[in-house]
Design a protein around this motif. Structure first.
Motif, PDB file in Angstrom:
ATOM      1  N   LYS A   1      32.081  53.059  49.588  1.00 27.56           N
ATOM      2  CA  LYS A   1      30.786  53.154  48.887  1.00 27.56           C
ATOM      3  C   LYS A   1      29.883  54.179  49.565  1.00 27.56           C
ATOM      4  O   LYS A   1      29.160  54.911  48.916  1.00 27.56           O
ATOM      5  CB  LYS A   1      30.078  51.801  48.923  1.00 27.56           C
ATOM      6  CG  LYS A   1      30.359  50.938  47.725  1.00 27.56           C
ATOM      7  CD  LYS A   1      29.382  49.773  47.684  1.00 27.56           C
ATOM      8  CE  LYS A   1      29.358  49.185  46.296  1.00 27.56           C
ATOM      9  NZ  LYS A   1      28.510  47.992  46.220  1.00 27.56           N
TER      10      LYS A   1
ATOM     11  N   ARG B   1      38.414  46.130  44.744  1.00 25.17           N
ATOM     12  CA  ARG B   1      37.986  46.268  43.354  1.00 25.17           C
ATOM     13  C   ARG B   1      36.734  45.433  43.089  1.00 25.17           C
ATOM     14  O   ARG B   1      35.835  45.845  42.368  1.00 25.17           O
ATOM     15  CB  ARG B   1      39.119  45.819  42.424  1.00 25.17           C
ATOM     16  CG  ARG B   1      39.166  46.549  41.120  1.00 25.17           C
ATOM     17  CD  ARG B   1      40.454  46.233  40.378  1.00 25.17           C
ATOM     18  NE  ARG B   1      41.630  46.759  41.029  1.00 25.17           N
ATOM     19  CZ  ARG B   1      42.868  46.312  40.835  1.00 25.17           C
ATOM     20  NH1 ARG B   1      43.097  45.303  40.013  1.00 25.17           N
ATOM     21  NH2 ARG B   1      43.882  46.861  41.449  1.00 25.17           N
ATOM     22  N   ALA B   2      36.699  44.237  43.715  1.00 23.53           N
ATOM     23  CA  ALA B   2      35.533  43.367  43.507  1.00 23.53           C
ATOM     24  C   ALA B   2      34.277  44.022  44.092  1.00 23.53           C
ATOM     25  O   ALA B   2      33.185  43.854  43.559  1.00 23.53           O
ATOM     26  CB  ALA B   2      35.785  42.011  44.144  1.00 23.53           C
TER      27      ALA B   2
ATOM     28  N   ASP C   1      33.948  47.604  41.951  1.00 23.58           N
ATOM     29  CA  ASP C   1      33.974  47.429  40.491  1.00 23.58           C
ATOM     30  C   ASP C   1      34.752  48.626  39.917  1.00 23.58           C
ATOM     31  O   ASP C   1      35.113  49.536  40.633  1.00 23.58           O
ATOM     32  CB  ASP C   1      32.541  47.345  39.946  1.00 23.58           C
ATOM     33  CG  ASP C   1      32.499  46.930  38.482  1.00 23.58           C
ATOM     34  OD1 ASP C   1      33.552  46.547  37.949  1.00 23.58           O
ATOM     35  OD2 ASP C   1      31.410  46.985  37.876  1.00 23.58           O
ATOM     36  N   GLY C   2      35.007  48.615  38.659  1.00 28.52           N
ATOM     37  CA  GLY C   2      35.602  49.832  38.109  1.00 28.52           C
ATOM     38  C   GLY C   2      36.913  49.642  37.384  1.00 28.52           C
ATOM     39  O   GLY C   2      37.316  48.541  37.085  1.00 28.52           O
ATOM     40  N   THR C   3      37.541  50.773  37.133  1.00 25.13           N
ATOM     41  CA  THR C   3      38.724  50.825  36.283  1.00 25.13           C
ATOM     42  C   THR C   3      39.828  51.549  37.024  1.00 25.13           C
ATOM     43  O   THR C   3      39.568  52.516  37.731  1.00 25.13           O
ATOM     44  CB  THR C   3      38.377  51.611  35.001  1.00 25.13           C
ATOM     45  OG1 THR C   3      37.275  50.975  34.372  1.00 25.13           O
ATOM     46  CG2 THR C   3      39.544  51.664  34.035  1.00 25.13           C
TER      47      THR C   3
ATOM     48  N   HIS D   1      41.374  47.925  31.606  1.00 29.84           N
ATOM     49  CA  HIS D   1      40.231  47.074  31.912  1.00 29.84           C
ATOM     50  C   HIS D   1      40.743  45.933  32.789  1.00 29.84           C
ATOM     51  O   HIS D   1      41.694  45.256  32.435  1.00 29.84           O
ATOM     52  CB  HIS D   1      39.661  46.522  30.607  1.00 29.84           C
ATOM     53  CG  HIS D   1      38.412  45.714  30.789  1.00 29.84           C
ATOM     54  ND1 HIS D   1      38.080  44.680  29.956  1.00 29.84           N
ATOM     55  CD2 HIS D   1      37.425  45.795  31.710  1.00 29.84           C
ATOM     56  CE1 HIS D   1      36.923  44.161  30.351  1.00 29.84           C
ATOM     57  NE2 HIS D   1      36.518  44.827  31.409  1.00 29.84           N
TER      58      HIS D   1
ATOM     59  N   TYR E   1      39.245  43.114  33.905  1.00 27.11           N
ATOM     60  CA  TYR E   1      38.517  41.842  33.959  1.00 27.11           C
ATOM     61  C   TYR E   1      38.741  41.005  32.687  1.00 27.11           C
ATOM     62  O   TYR E   1      38.709  41.522  31.566  1.00 27.11           O
ATOM     63  CB  TYR E   1      37.005  42.078  34.141  1.00 27.11           C
ATOM     64  CG  TYR E   1      36.232  40.781  34.158  1.00 27.11           C
ATOM     65  CD1 TYR E   1      36.140  40.035  35.327  1.00 27.11           C
ATOM     66  CD2 TYR E   1      35.671  40.260  32.983  1.00 27.11           C
ATOM     67  CE1 TYR E   1      35.497  38.802  35.332  1.00 27.11           C
ATOM     68  CE2 TYR E   1      35.019  39.040  32.991  1.00 27.11           C
ATOM     69  CZ  TYR E   1      34.932  38.311  34.167  1.00 27.11           C
ATOM     70  OH  TYR E   1      34.313  37.102  34.169  1.00 27.11           O
TER      71      TYR E   1
ATOM     72  N   SER F   1      30.812  44.040  31.801  1.00 26.41           N
ATOM     73  CA  SER F   1      32.119  44.493  32.266  1.00 26.41           C
ATOM     74  C   SER F   1      32.731  45.510  31.301  1.00 26.41           C
ATOM     75  O   SER F   1      33.315  46.514  31.710  1.00 26.41           O
ATOM     76  CB  SER F   1      33.031  43.284  32.441  1.00 26.41           C
ATOM     77  OG  SER F   1      34.315  43.698  32.793  1.00 26.41           O
TER      78      SER F   1
ATOM     79  N   SER G   1      30.916  48.829  31.730  1.00 24.34           N
ATOM     80  CA  SER G   1      31.282  49.636  32.899  1.00 24.34           C
ATOM     81  C   SER G   1      32.698  50.196  32.732  1.00 24.34           C
ATOM     82  O   SER G   1      32.994  51.294  33.196  1.00 24.34           O
ATOM     83  CB  SER G   1      31.078  48.873  34.211  1.00 24.34           C
ATOM     84  OG  SER G   1      32.143  48.028  34.473  1.00 24.34           O
TER      85      SER G   1
ATOM     86  N   SER H   1      33.405  54.160  32.873  1.00 17.47           N
ATOM     87  CA  SER H   1      34.432  54.718  33.768  1.00 17.47           C
ATOM     88  C   SER H   1      35.392  55.611  32.988  1.00 17.47           C
ATOM     89  O   SER H   1      35.764  56.689  33.442  1.00 17.47           O
ATOM     90  CB  SER H   1      35.250  53.622  34.446  1.00 17.47           C
ATOM     91  OG  SER H   1      34.445  52.799  35.235  1.00 17.47           O
TER      92      SER H   1
ATOM     93  N   SER I   1      34.874  53.802  40.180  1.00 17.30           N
ATOM     94  CA  SER I   1      33.807  52.821  39.978  1.00 17.30           C
ATOM     95  C   SER I   1      32.766  53.413  39.043  1.00 17.30           C
ATOM     96  O   SER I   1      32.630  54.635  38.935  1.00 17.30           O
ATOM     97  CB  SER I   1      33.168  52.459  41.315  1.00 17.30           C
ATOM     98  OG  SER I   1      32.151  53.377  41.620  1.00 17.30           O
TER      99      SER I   1
END
Ligand code: NAP
Ligand code: MG
Length: 402
Positions: free
Chosen positions: A65, A100-101, A104-106, A133, A135, A186, A189, A193, A295
């Protein structure tokens, strides 16, 4: 030769087993001779994860990050057998899941296309990038078996007590029922992405779902994509000469088979799971597949799509020769270095990444490859190299270019 300088550190996440061995060879033979490698190193090998109670994985994700670009080696996801093998304090979660948690992201996966390894689908000329995706839907479902007559209903109770109720089925005899969900945030995002990645890689986006049948659920996916596109991306796509189009998933599948590739195929969670295995095996092998987590805030984590190649590692430990394919791991490095170069306006670094990839592909096209590829190549003169010799052969090609 003066080594290439790096202005900003790249987050380096080391891993396990055979891929850890390849990681070291790649650094020593293909990176350090040419680059003054500036990385912030995190050891995600299972031993050190255990020593730090997995804090190292969290620290590595936070570093990604901070700096924006990371490269990750394959890692073991512990199970019962690994608990014993590594005397683990607990069964840690998958590092990929943890990262990933946090980011976030793809996840975008694309085959590495090379002459001599031909896709089973003969009109596929360019890679097809799968965006999955990651989630919800069936992966976070609630389901049960119904063993006698009765009715199944879907009930929603809002916090202020309002109720919505719908009949799923009146069961006259045994059967099964399931509930699942997804979230606007979700899906948004995910859409963002996909569109950002499309602009980045100059590819169209195709998205398919089944909104004729699932008017509300899949209909919502279609709507959210369209809204995000209209509001944030329409003009940028026009300027870049790119297209976003939605169609029914079955129509998309039919078009994909007839297409020549070179686009991003956005898939709902389950479709992505199934279709990425189809696309990757049709293109040749999991060891020829790049994978990048993007992300919505614009952080990138590059990795190989395969695991730690445990079977080869055990052979290696016995002192036997291995012929493990390092291409996906080399491309994880080149992907990360190119992105670092782009973000830092470091053209030399981005150019090196390009050359590293070209050298790798040239090596294979000249007939030098690892065993997994030799088994499927259409080249007549294929020569099987061991893990190290393949990397050394790439180095020779690279030396010619530098
Ligand atoms: P794997 O490492 O992907 O390997 C499965 C088989 O595929 C290998 O035995 C090998 O077949 C072939 N293969 C995969 N990559 C190859 C390569 N680079 N070169 C040549 N052959 C290759 O999957 P696994 O053995 O089921 O999993 C091992 C560990 O990896 C597990 O602990 C799992 O948790 C972890 N894993 C990590 C990630 C990740 O970090 N991204 C992803 C998946 C799995 P042959 O033996 O027939 O040659
Ligand atoms: Mg799968």
């Amino acid at each position: 030769m003066k080594k290439i300088q790096m202005h900003t550190p790249l987050v380096e996440m080391d891993g396990d087993e055979m891929t850890r061995i390849l990681w070291k060879m790649i650094k020593e033979e293909l990176l350090l001779p040419y680059i003054d490698l500036n990385t912030e190193y995190y050891d995600l090998g299972l031993e050190y994860r255990n020593e730090t109670d997995d804090q190292v994985t969290i620290d590595a994700a936070m570093a990604a990050k901070k700096y924006g670009v990371a490269v990750k080696c394959a890692t073991i996801t512990p199970n019962q057998a690994r608990m014993k093998e590594y005397s683990l304090k607990k069964m840690y979660k998958s590092p990929n899941g943890t990262i990933r948690a946090i980011l976030d992201g793809t996840v975008f996966r694309a085959p590495i296309v090379v002459k001599g390894i031909e896709p089973c689908v003969k009109n596929w000329k360019k890679p097809i990038t799968l965006a999955r995706h990651a989630y919800g839907d069936v992966y976070k479902n609630t389901e049960f078996y119904i063993d006698k007559p009765g009715k199944v209903e879907l009930v929603y109770t809002s916090e202020d007590g309002e109720e919505k109720r719908a009949l799923v089925q009146e069961f006259k005899a045994p059967g099964v029922a399931m509930g699942m969900h997804n979230m606007d945030a979700s899906i948004e995002s995910f859409a963002r992405s996909c569109f950002n990645y499309a602009l980045d890689t100059k590819q169209d986006v195709w998205f398919g779902a089944k909104d004729t049948i699932s008017k509300t659920y899949d209909g919502r996916f279609k709507e959210v994509f369209q809204n995000v596109f209209e509001k944030e991306f329409k003009e940028k796509f026009q300027d870049a000469g790119l297209v976003y189009f939605y169609s029914l998933i079955d129509d998309i599948v039919a078009r994909v088979m007839k297409a020549e590739g070179g686009f991003i195929w956005a898939c709902k969670n389950y479709d992505g799971d199934v279709m990425s295995d189809m696309v990757s095996s049709a293109f040749g092998s999991l060891a020829m597949m790049t994978s990048v987590l993007v992300s919505p805030d614009g952080y990138y984590e590059y990795e190989a799509a395969h695991g730690t190649v445990q079977r080869h590692y055990y052979r290696h430990l016995e002192g036997k020769e291995t012929s493990t394919n390092s291409v996906a791991t080399i491309f994880a490095w080149s992907g990360a270095l190119r992105k670092r170069g782009e973000l830092d306006k470091n053209a030399e670094l981005a150019d090196f990444a390009q050359k590293l990839e070209k050298a790798t592909l040239n090596t294979i096209e000249s007939g030098k490859m690892t065993k997994d590829l030799a088994l499927i190549t259409t080249l007549k003169n294929a020569k099987v190299l061991n893990s190290r010799d393949f990397i050394l052969a790439v180095r020779k090609e690279l030396d010619k270019m530098m």
